[in-house]
Write a protein that holds these residues in place. Structure first.
Motif, PDB file in Angstrom:
ATOM      1  N   ARG A 134      -4.440  19.520  76.872  1.00  0.00           N
ATOM      2  CA  ARG A 134      -5.299  20.015  75.801  1.00  0.00           C
ATOM      3  C   ARG A 134      -4.910  21.449  75.468  1.00  0.00           C
ATOM      4  O   ARG A 134      -4.719  22.275  76.358  1.00  0.00           O
ATOM      5  N   ASN A 139      -6.456  25.217  70.711  1.00  0.00           N
ATOM      6  CA  ASN A 139      -7.085  24.954  69.409  1.00  0.00           C
ATOM      7  C   ASN A 139      -7.732  23.567  69.361  1.00  0.00           C
ATOM      8  O   ASN A 139      -7.858  22.962  68.294  1.00  0.00           O
ATOM      9  N   SER A 140      -8.135  23.081  70.535  1.00  0.00           N
ATOM     10  CA  SER A 140      -8.848  21.793  70.676  1.00  0.00           C
ATOM     11  C   SER A 140      -7.978  20.593  70.346  1.00  0.00           C
ATOM     12  O   SER A 140      -8.501  19.492  70.174  1.00  0.00           O
ATOM     13  N   GLN A 189      -4.236  18.322  71.394  1.00  0.00           N
ATOM     14  CA  GLN A 189      -3.604  17.890  72.629  1.00  0.00           C
ATOM     15  C   GLN A 189      -2.137  17.580  72.369  1.00  0.00           C
ATOM     16  O   GLN A 189      -1.754  17.200  71.258  1.00  0.00           O
TER      17      GLN A 189
END
Length: 270
Positions: free
Chosen positions: A248, A251-252, A254
């Motif tokens: 992950r 910046n959220s 993956q």
């Protein structure tokens, strides 16, 4: 013999340890003054290493001092089997102080030490960028320096140092020997540093060191240790490396990754 890369290796420094005993070097110009051992180390911890080694001199007449006049180069062949070509290079490179196969694996070619700043003429060789060297060693699963092997965190067997002539199981005593020897003889090493490749776009700020590596279901598989671009090393549980894995990002998002097992590792570890 063609050398695919001839590159200045900029992150290392050299210590010379004059000794009263036998010489740890082949016969060459550095042995003219006194028997000595050369120790290549990460320049970021040169001072700390000097201090640490000084603690173990006891009453012996041993001097530990840096050799700033020496330059370290990495010499990478097109084919790893061409390590025997070092004899040719020794004949053709008259300014060489030390030329020896990299003791870690034939995949890393040779280490070349010279005294001056100039380029060393290598037959059919080409000058490369240090980033090419680091990319190559990450692809081969070879950790190096305190970034890849943080002191107090990296364990020798998990870091595969036993595969790279970095651990002795017949000589002692050294700090951590009991735990290292017991783990080795039990044959149970659940985590190892594996070479990984990141799939898809990598964030501009890269992957954070120590970022968790997760399975498809979100279970912890290990941690990302270090890397460059889309290649690097991760400390992973061996039973998790075949499934889909991801990291992950900040910046959220993956990033998926794949794990490989180096072909130069002993069969028992694969």
């Amino acid at each position: 013999m063609d050398c695919s890369l001839f590159t200045r290796h900029l992150v290392e420094d050299i210590l010379v340890l004059p000794s009263l005993g036998g010489c740890g070097l082949p016969e060459h110009e550095l042995a003219e003054q006194a028997p000595a051992f050369l120790l290549e180390c990460d320049s970021a911890v040169l001072g700390a290493l000097e201090t640490h080694l000084a603690l173990y001199r006891i009453r012996r007449k041993v001097v530990v001092e840096p050799c700033p006049e020496l330059r370290v180069w990495a010499l990478l062949p097109d084919c790893p089997e061409e390590v025997c070509g070092a004899a040719l290079l020794r004949e053709r490179t008259d300014r060489t102080s030390v030329l020896t196969p990299d003791p870690r694996t034939a995949r890393m070619g040779w280490r070349l030490l010279i005294r001056d700043e100039g380029l060393v003429p290598v037959p059919r060789g080409r000058l490369g960028d240090p980033r090419d060297y680091h990319r190559h060693r990450y692809q081969q699963g070879v950790p190096e320096g305190v970034r890849d092997l943080p002191p107090g965190v990296a364990l020798p067997l998990e870091s595969n140092l036993a595969f790279m002539n970095g651990v002795s199981f017949s000589k002692g005593c050294y700090i951590g020997q009991e735990l290292t020897a017991r783990t080795h003889h039990m044959g149970v090493i659940r985590k190892r540093l594996f070479p990984v490749q990141l799939l898809g776009p990598v964030p501009e700020d890269g992957i954070a060191l120590g970022a968790p590596v997760l399975t498809e279901s979100g279970q912890a598989a290990g941690k990302y240790r270090a890397g460059q671009g889309d290649v690097g090393l991760a400390l992973l549980r061996a039973e998790k490396i075949k499934g889909p894995l991801h990291i992950r990002t900040s910046n959220s998002g993956q990033v998926a990754l794949t794990v490989s097992v180096p072909d130069w590792w002993p069969t028992v570890a694969k």
